[in-house]
Design a protein around this motif. Structure first.
Motif, short mmCIF file in Angstrom:
data_model
loop_
_atom_site.label_atom_id
_atom_site.label_comp_id
_atom_site.label_asym_id
_atom_site.label_seq_id
_atom_site.Cartn_x
_atom_site.Cartn_y
_atom_site.Cartn_z
N GLU A 294 0.82 -1.20 0.00
CA GLU A 294 0.00 0.00 0.00
C GLU A 294 0.86 1.26 0.00
OE1 GLU A 294 -0.18 -2.42 2.17
OE2 GLU A 294 -2.11 -3.41 1.83
N GLY A 295 0.63 2.13 -0.96
CA GLY A 295 1.35 3.39 -1.02
C GLY A 295 2.72 3.33 -1.65
N LEU A 296 3.17 2.13 -2.00
CA LEU A 296 4.50 2.01 -2.61
C LEU A 296 4.41 2.21 -4.12
CD1 LEU A 296 6.20 -1.02 -0.83
CD2 LEU A 296 6.73 1.39 -0.56
N LEU A 297 5.31 3.00 -4.65
CA LEU A 297 5.39 3.16 -6.09
C LEU A 297 6.13 1.98 -6.69
CD1 LEU A 297 6.50 6.91 -6.37
CD2 LEU A 297 4.17 6.00 -6.53
N GLY A 298 5.75 1.60 -7.91
CA GLY A 298 6.56 0.66 -8.66
C GLY A 298 7.90 1.31 -8.99
N GLU A 299 8.89 0.49 -9.30
CA GLU A 299 10.22 1.04 -9.54
C GLU A 299 10.21 2.04 -10.69
OE1 GLU A 299 13.83 -1.38 -8.76
OE2 GLU A 299 14.17 -1.13 -10.91
N GLY A 300 9.54 1.70 -11.77
CA GLY A 300 9.47 2.61 -12.90
C GLY A 300 8.79 3.92 -12.54
N GLU A 301 7.69 3.83 -11.79
CA GLU A 301 6.99 5.04 -11.35
C GLU A 301 7.91 5.92 -10.51
OE1 GLU A 301 2.52 4.16 -10.31
OE2 GLU A 301 3.78 2.50 -9.58
#
Length: 248
Positions: free
Chosen positions: A167-174
């Motif tokens: 929850e709340g974590l961005l993907g690496e690319g994002e």
């Protein structure tokens, strides 16, 4: 029996998480998601991960070489060609590891530096080489099981959503776009690789269902999965220690 065996693999991974042997999410991912990794450290990570991406397909080739069953080799070859480049078989996309170079280009790292691997940490190189050596020395089914254990988003398929802790974590690319200003057109690797990993996980799963049937084979396969989780966790720990904690 095989369905129970596959369930046992993912139950074991959940146990690893509960015991803290797999950190979920890993502090490295959290730091990157929050933009707490310096640009310099990000560049070093990109260099190191390229060594993994450029060499991991050698592991897949070794599994194919060890496999005595033509039908299974043909399935594995589909996966191998995807990673090595569909262009070798008349497709459009090239090697996935070359897509990673679009990221290093955007960060201003020369192709010469990336291809030399001169800045790869020796300990990181050791963990990558260990994956290849495992595939070379163990049975082909153990190689497939080890790959399956860390293939893309397969773990999410067998893990209750409340245990994902994303929850709340961005993907690496994002995170690369939001915090480090990379253009979206440099992220082809993420767009292609994540979808391919799902299909590749299905291939490995189908092989294990059909060929990993004896008690001995399944015990060896589960041990192979443990090896790969521990190897993957070690690589993440190395990156976090050197490129986050090492700067504090």
């Amino acid at each position: 029996m095989t369905e129970e065996f596959l369930a046992a693999i993912w139950q074991e991974r959940r146990r690893y998480v509960r015991d803290g042997r797999i950190k979920q999410p890993h502090p490295w991912r959290v730091a990157l998601s929050q933009g707490k990794v310096s640009r310099k450290a990000l560049i070093e990570y990109v260099k190191n991960r390229y060594y993994f991406l450029a060499n991991i397909n050698r592991k897949d080739a070794q599994i194919i070489a060890n496999c005595p069953i033509p039908e299974a080799r043909r399935l594995l070859l589909r996966k191998y060609i995807d990673e090595e480049g569909q262009d070798v078989a008349g497709g459009r996309l090239g090697p996935h590891y070359y897509m990673w170079l679009e990221i290093s280009d955007a960060l201003g790292v020369s192709r010469e530096v990336m291809e030399s691997f001169g800045d790869v940490l020796p300990v990181y190189r050791y963990t990558v080489d260990a994956v290849f050596n495992f595939a070379k020395q163990q049975s082909w089914l153990e190689g497939v099981a080890a790959t399956y254990a860390t293939e893309g988003r397969m773990w999410k398929r067998y893990t209750p959503k409340e245990e994902h802790k994303e929850e709340g974590l961005l993907g690496e690319g994002e995170a690369l776009v939001r915090h480090y200003g990379l253009p979206k057109d440099a992220l082809l690797f993420y767009n292609v690789h994540s979808d391919a990993n799902d299909e590749h996980g299905n291939i490995n799963e189908a092989i294990l269902k059909k060929y990993c049937v004896s008690v001995e084979q399944q015990e060896q396969a589960l041990a192979a999965a443990r090896f790969r989780w521990e190897n993957q966790e070690a690589r993440s720990d190395i990156v976090y220690r050197y490129f986050v904690l090492g700067e504090n």
